[in-house]
Motif scaffolding. Structure first.
Motif, short mmCIF file in Angstrom:
data_model
loop_
_atom_site.label_atom_id
_atom_site.label_comp_id
_atom_site.label_asym_id
_atom_site.label_seq_id
_atom_site.Cartn_x
_atom_site.Cartn_y
_atom_site.Cartn_z
N ASP A 134 0.71 -1.30 -0.09
CA ASP A 134 0.09 0.01 -0.17
C ASP A 134 0.90 1.34 0.16
O ASP A 134 2.17 1.12 0.02
CB ASP A 134 -1.11 0.09 1.17
CG ASP A 134 -0.21 0.30 2.53
OD1 ASP A 134 0.69 0.85 2.68
OD2 ASP A 134 -0.86 -0.06 3.56
N GLU A 135 0.05 2.32 0.04
CA GLU A 135 0.84 3.67 -0.07
C GLU A 135 1.88 4.22 1.01
O GLU A 135 2.64 5.09 0.98
CB GLU A 135 -0.25 4.80 -0.48
CG GLU A 135 -0.62 4.63 -1.91
CD GLU A 135 -1.88 3.76 -2.04
OE1 GLU A 135 -2.70 3.75 -2.90
OE2 GLU A 135 -2.13 3.13 -0.91
N THR A 136 1.76 3.43 2.17
CA THR A 136 2.48 3.54 3.28
C THR A 136 3.79 3.00 3.37
O THR A 136 4.69 3.08 4.00
CB THR A 136 1.65 3.23 4.69
OG1 THR A 136 1.61 1.89 4.85
CG2 THR A 136 0.44 3.96 4.69
N CYS A 238 -8.23 9.70 -9.25
CA CYS A 238 -7.07 10.55 -8.69
C CYS A 238 -7.24 12.27 -8.69
O CYS A 238 -7.27 12.72 -7.80
CB CYS A 238 -5.91 10.01 -8.75
SG CYS A 238 -5.67 8.32 -8.37
N GLU A 246 -2.45 13.70 -1.22
CA GLU A 246 -2.51 12.21 -1.15
C GLU A 246 -1.90 11.61 -2.27
O GLU A 246 -1.42 12.18 -3.24
CB GLU A 246 -3.82 11.87 -1.07
CG GLU A 246 -4.72 12.15 0.20
CD GLU A 246 -4.28 11.64 1.24
OE1 GLU A 246 -4.00 10.41 1.49
OE2 GLU A 246 -4.54 12.15 2.43
N TYR A 248 -1.75 7.85 -4.55
CA TYR A 248 -2.52 6.67 -4.87
C TYR A 248 -1.95 5.68 -5.79
O TYR A 248 -1.07 6.17 -6.71
CB TYR A 248 -3.83 7.38 -5.53
CG TYR A 248 -4.76 8.13 -4.61
CD1 TYR A 248 -5.64 7.78 -3.90
CD2 TYR A 248 -4.63 9.50 -4.73
CE1 TYR A 248 -6.60 8.37 -3.17
CE2 TYR A 248 -5.11 10.34 -3.93
CZ TYR A 248 -6.39 9.86 -3.15
OH TYR A 248 -7.19 10.70 -2.39
N LYS A 294 -7.08 2.16 -1.96
CA LYS A 294 -7.25 3.68 -1.84
C LYS A 294 -7.97 4.25 -2.98
O LYS A 294 -8.69 5.19 -2.88
CB LYS A 294 -5.72 4.45 -1.55
CG LYS A 294 -6.03 5.75 -1.08
CD LYS A 294 -4.68 6.30 -0.39
CE LYS A 294 -4.76 7.66 -0.01
NZ LYS A 294 -3.17 7.97 0.51
#
Length: 325
Positions: A134-136, A238, A246, A248, A294
């Motif tokens: 994921d994006e983290t 997006c 943010e 994505y 997301k």
């Protein structure tokens, strides 16, 4: 009624042209800025509606500022892609990446742009710690001496510039990281067209029904391939709905090995393939697959899918190779 003007840098490139056509279909006026280093004007031959073409260098701040006049959203996709270029001209990859981000950000701030959408890349992760990713996930450059990382480095710099240049401004910045987008006319430096070229040549235009196919690595390396039409739908989500600041993921969630990809391509082309493993170029990652929860939350998810997208892609390449045999 024409919707707000959109600027697409790199708009004659593979993803940029698909995005341009989709924005035009939605009623936007679109201005494309490109120097056609890798882009091709023929990709926009079917364009209808309010399309304006501007040829220029993304590093030229004056040219970019003029192209940004009256623009609501900047979609910044201009970059030097293609693995061969990362190894052969890493200085230019970094120069275009860094100065291109700076010039477009400065223009967005000067010209009162509402939204700034940056195309980053899954390459910023190299070998991620978690898959699906994921994006983290942390981003990483494992070896600054390897020229391959000129591309990932340029994307990381572009993300840092976007987040920090726009942090205290009224311009809303959104970043997307595409994962292995493929489709017709995507160029010839990526895994799908490279394999298609080898299959065509080794089978003498598919007249031989069984071939030995050399590949890089053992074929166990995995990717999650996303058809370009599905990617564009996510990118537009997006751009229109993404939160300011943010990041994505753009992609599909079906993880496939290179061996699986080869088998799927062989089925489409009607040949039998025996894979011959070979060395990997340094810097590749063994596994990559995104978590796209997301972007799904914005209402976008793959619709065409891998199989249908692969058939359309391989038909285009077969036709191209046949006509240029």
């Amino acid at each position: 009624m024409t919707r707000p003007l959109q600027l697409v840098t790199g708009g004659t490139g593979f993803i940029g042209s698909a995005l341009t056509l989709a924005l035009l279909d939605r009623g936007h006026a679109v201005r494309v800025f490109d120097n056609n280093f890798r882009g091709r004007n023929h990709r926009l031959a079917t364009a209808k509606g309010a399309l304006e073409m501007v040829e220029g260098d993304i590093r030229d701040e004056a040219q970019v500022a003029r192209a940004t006049e009256g623009v609501h959203t900047v979609h910044h996709l201009a970059f030097i892609n293609g693995t061969r270029h990362f190894y052969e001209i890493p200085d230019q990859v970094l120069d275009v990446g860094t100065r291109g981000a700076l010039s477009t950000l400065k223009a967005a701030l000067e010209k009162g742009v509402k939204r700034y959408v940056l195309a980053s890349s899954s390459e910023v992760y190299q070998t991620p710690e978690r898959v699906p990713t994921d994006e983290t996930e942390r981003i990483l450059l494992p070896d600054v001496t390897n020229p391959r990382y000129s591309y990932a480095g340029g994307k990381i710099i572009s993300e840092l510039l976007t987040l920090n240049y726009l942090r205290a401004s009224s311009v809303e910045g959104v970043i997307f990281r595409p994962h292995n987008v493929f489709g017709p006319d995507m160029g010839f430096e990526h895994v799908v067209p490279e394999l298609a070229r080898k299959m065509f040549d080794l089978s003498a235009g598919f007249t031989k029904k069984a071939i030995d196919l050399p590949i890089q690595g053992q074929g166990t390396e995995t990717r999650a391939f996303c058809f370009v039409d599905d990617a564009v739908e996510q990118i537009i989500a997006c751009a229109e709905k993404g939160g300011a600041g943010e990041i994505y993921h753009i992609g599909d969630t079906a993880e496939r090995s290179i061996l699986d990809l080869v088998e799927a391509m062989a089925r489409v082309y009607g040949i039998k393939v025996t894979v011959v493993p070979g060395p990997l170029r340094p810097g590749g990652t063994p596994r990559r697959c995104p978590d796209i929860a997301k972007v799904r939350a914005l209402g976008a998810s793959p619709k065409v899918g891998f199989e249908a997208g692969l058939e359309r892609t391989l038909a285009w390449y077969a036709d191209h190779f046949t006509n240029n045999f």
